[in-house]
Design a protein around this motif. Structure first.
Motif, short mmCIF file in Angstrom:
data_model
loop_
_atom_site.label_atom_id
_atom_site.label_comp_id
_atom_site.label_asym_id
_atom_site.label_seq_id
_atom_site.Cartn_x
_atom_site.Cartn_y
_atom_site.Cartn_z
N GLU A 31 45.32 50.82 29.19
CA GLU A 31 46.10 49.85 28.41
C GLU A 31 46.06 50.16 26.93
N VAL A 63 48.31 42.37 28.22
CA VAL A 63 47.89 41.73 29.46
C VAL A 63 48.11 40.23 29.31
N ALA A 102 45.91 36.58 33.51
CA ALA A 102 45.29 37.76 34.13
C ALA A 102 43.94 38.04 33.51
N GLU A 103 43.82 37.83 32.19
CA GLU A 103 42.53 38.05 31.54
C GLU A 103 41.48 37.09 32.08
N ARG A 120 40.53 38.27 35.53
CA ARG A 120 39.66 39.44 35.44
C ARG A 120 38.23 39.03 35.11
N GLY A 160 47.88 46.30 32.91
CA GLY A 160 48.82 45.22 32.64
C GLY A 160 48.54 43.96 33.42
N GLY A 161 47.38 43.82 34.01
CA GLY A 161 47.08 42.57 34.68
C GLY A 161 46.27 42.78 35.93
N TRP A 216 50.82 39.69 35.85
CA TRP A 216 51.00 41.14 35.74
C TRP A 216 52.23 41.46 34.89
#
Lengths: 185, 163, 365
Positions: free
Chosen positions: C80, C87, C91-92, C95, C154-155, C281
């Protein structure tokens, strides 16, 4: 034990003994070892199938090759396998010992394990689930019953070819041959 | 603070270029003679931790690039110093940095094995990972891994198939 | 007394993992130790040069089997950064939760190995069971038990399924409910103290000198944690403590493992409450025609064993030009282990090695 099988017991008691008391040697050859602790602990409990891990190759009769085999490990595997007493069974666990799997083009992992030691059964997958180990074990039972798990006999008969393959990939081996090698004219 | 550090480095050490990237990365390019002095300088400036030593094969320039990454144990300084030098690819030789950072020992051993770089003064440059000997060190770009593994492993016959 | 050479591993009672140490012993005492890795060397970084950027995702997670998720994360972060991909916020969050779950799972695996080695078989069985129910969560989320391949550049690959939040809470409550049992039988047990106290101790100066990370460093009193020093994902938005101890021995290191797990559980609860709605994403280009601009970067994350770094170089092509992982076990296994074993007893080798959390595949790559 099922009572209906008592006639089977009487026919081949040694065979039944080998079948239901598989002592797997505790050798972490690759990443497949991550599924072995769950299998031998409370949740999946491999002892239901008679599989227990043992520490010394002298006590073992089942060798689970858990995952990719690098050249350095192959040497250790051959030594361990030769120290195990007969009858012994080898099961390749995961895709990598079958055909290289993920590491098909790596310069340091062997692609076909059965070129170097005899393998009785394979469990495919990356990573195979714990259930797959049990299916593998029950298949191995069938093979033992039908006298088809004869890898150790093949190793004795074709020892020259196996030793030749091992030396081709690892160079001169520093230990003596397990079986006498006949000189061809 | 980081910019001041960079100006000070460029003033103290000749033949050195450097720039700061976003996210606290300080890239410095220098010559291999200056490396020990520069690492000592950073160590005194409390960048006392060698995160890793790496190597990149720049085959187009016919050079090997050695990379030292330094960070700090101080909690308030997230700066990463990435120190790069280029050495000759045909006769790669370099002074070891073990007297300054003791944990460089396995990294240098690994680079010696995988790239064929000789570290002068290293106490044990014995094989670390590999079992076989390779003509070209395997991590160099001109080592064709696919061809090598095909030739090596496919030449072994299956037992029972051979004539 | 005569000095003998003892080969310890790779197939040995006291050895966990495919790793070997050559010990020079005088009676029961170790005079010198030399780590002998390479039993799991697959040449990962070379393999990565032969595969495209997205083909490498299934590959990198296999470097470390205990905690593959931080490997995915560090590679995704590097890609990334090189390709300038944003992102989405949700998604962050996902994660972070995913990585914390993986951290708990990895610590429980370590606890299994350690308790098993010390002879606390009951605790070992509990730890392995609790890791297994965390793997069930992963299985529902990603479809696989061990190798998840969940983080994409990206996710993440997919959103939480319906009712998954409640499941996480339920699972973590059932594990958290056992913490008093763990304490009584293991962590506050006199036997554990006797067996681990002053084993494999390193001082703060030694830890700094040899470049320790993770628990061995924090056990000497330095609160160094990449999640605090250089926050990634959403670790700057959530509050958590970095547990430290002072003694630097095996006892302190294992207690830090417990404290970190408890801290992670609390963090997951906080993150679940803060989670926003939205996309998970940002689409990336066609993986077959995906060229990443020339450049290089060094990224790092805090895995369960310490700092995990990746130096990634791109030459503008569709494959990485060079990747080099700085794995936490590398210095622990090849530098610190050798130093700490000097002067120890043969019976303490397993104790020291597992409490340093040395994982062989990570060293060999």
């Amino acid at each position: 034990m099922d009572r209906n099988k008592i006639s089977k017991w009487l026919k081949g008691p040694a065979k039944m003994g080998h079948k239901y008391s598989l002592s797997a040697i505790y050798f972490c050859t690759g990443c497949g070892i991550i599924e072995v602790p769950p299998v031998i602990t409370a949740r999946w409990d491999a002892e239901r199938f008679g599989v227990i891990p043992v520490a010394s190759p002298r006590q073992a009769n089942l060798f689970l090759i858990t995952g990719y085999v690098s050249l350095k490990t192959l040497k250790a595997i051959i030594r361990t396998y030769e120290q195990m007493p007969d009858p012994k069974y080898v099961v390749g666990f995961g895709s990598c010992p079958i055909n290289g799997g993920m590491y098909w083009d790596s310069y340091n992992t062997i692609k076909h394990l059965d070129k170097y030691i005899p393998v009785d059964g394979w469990i495919a997958g990356c990573m195979p689930r714990p259930e797959a180990i049990f299916i593998g074990v029950t298949h191995l039972w069938t093979l033992i019953d039908k006298d088809m798990a004869k890898g150790y006999v093949k190793y004795r008969e074709k020892y020259e070819s196996y030793r030749k393959n091992q030396e081709q990939i690892l160079g001169k081996l520093e230990w003596k041959p397990l079986y006498p090698i006949r000189r061809r004219k | 603070m980081n910019k001041e550090l960079l100006t000070e480095i460029l003033a103290t050490f000749k033949k050195t270029q450097g720039y700061i990237e976003k996210d606290n990365r300080l890239f410095i390019e220098t010559k291999k003679e200056i490396v020990p002095a520069l690492l000592k300088y950073f160590k005194d400036k409390s960048f006392d931790r060698l995160a890793m030593v790496s190597c990149v094969d720049r085959i187009n320039e016919n050079k090997l690039e050695i990379i030292y990454i330094l960070t700090s144990f101080c909690l308030d300084n997230p700066l990463n110093i990435i120190l790069k030098i280029k050495i000759s690819r045909n006769e790669p030789e370099l002074d070891t940095v073990i007297p300054i950072f003791e944990n460089a020992e396995p990294y240098e051993r690994e680079i010696h094995e995988l790239f064929g770089v000789d570290f002068i003064g290293h106490p044990r440059l014995t094989p670390l990972f590999l079992e076989r000997e390779y003509e070209i060190p395997p991590f160099r770009k001109d080592f064709d891994m696919r061809k090598y593994s095909e030739e090596l492993f496919d030449s072994v016959p299956f037992v029972g198939d051979e004539k | 007394m005569r000095e003998l050479e003892l080969y310890f591993g790779p197939q040995h009672l006291g050895m966990v993992g495919n790793f070997s140490i050559t010990l020079s012993v005088e009676g029961d005492k170790i005079v010198n130790a030399a780590s002998n890795p390479g039993y799991l060397h697959r040449g990962f970084e070379k393999l990565m040069e032969y595969r495209t950027w997205s083909q490498n995702f299934p590959l990198v997670c296999r470097i470390n089997v205990i905690e593959p998720d931080s490997m995915e994360m560090v590679y995704a972060m590097a890609v990334e950064k090189l390709a300038n991909i944003e992102v989405p916020e949700r998604a962050e969050f996902i994660r972070s939760i995913y990585l914390e779950l993986a951290r708990i799972g990895s610590h429980l695996f370590g606890l299994w190995a350690y308790a098993n080695m010390l002879g606390f078989d009951t605790v070992a069985q509990w730890a392995m069971y609790h890791r297994d129910i965390i793997l069930d969560l992963f299985e529902e989320l990603t479809g696989a038990r061990v190798y998840h391949i969940y983080i994409n550049p990206g996710g993440v690959r997919r959103d939480f399924p319906k009712g998954f939040k409640e499941k996480i809470v339920k699972t973590l409550h059932s594990i958290g409910g056992c913490v008093p049992d763990y304490n009584n039988t293991f962590f506050e047990n006199r036997l554990f103290y006797e067996r681990a106290h002053r084993i494999g101790a390193i001082s703060q100066e030694e830890a700094i000198k040899y470049g320790a990370v993770g628990q061995p460093l924090r056990a000497t009193g330095i609160a160094h944690d990449i999640r605090k020093v250089e926050p990634y994902a959403v670790y700057d938005k959530v509050e958590f403590d970095v547990p430290i101890r002072e003694n630097g021995d095996a006892h302190s290191r294992i207690l830090i493992v417990r404290d970190e797990m408890i801290e992670s559980v609390h963090m997951i609860f906080k993150l679940l409450d803060m989670m926003p709605e939205g996309e998970v994403w940002n689409r990336t280009p066609n993986p077959f025609k995906w060229n990443i601009p020339e450049g290089e970067c060094y990224v790092r994350v805090e895995s369960s064993r310490g700092e995990l770094g990746l130096y990634l170089v791109s030459d503008g092509g569709d494959k990485p030009y060079r990747a080099h992982f700085r794995t936490p076990s590398y210095t622990h296994g090849l530098v610190i282990l050798e130093k700490v074993l000097r002067g120890a007893n043969i019976s303490d080798v397993g104790n020291i090695m597992i409490s340093l959390y040395v994982i062989a595949p990570e060293i060999d790559r």
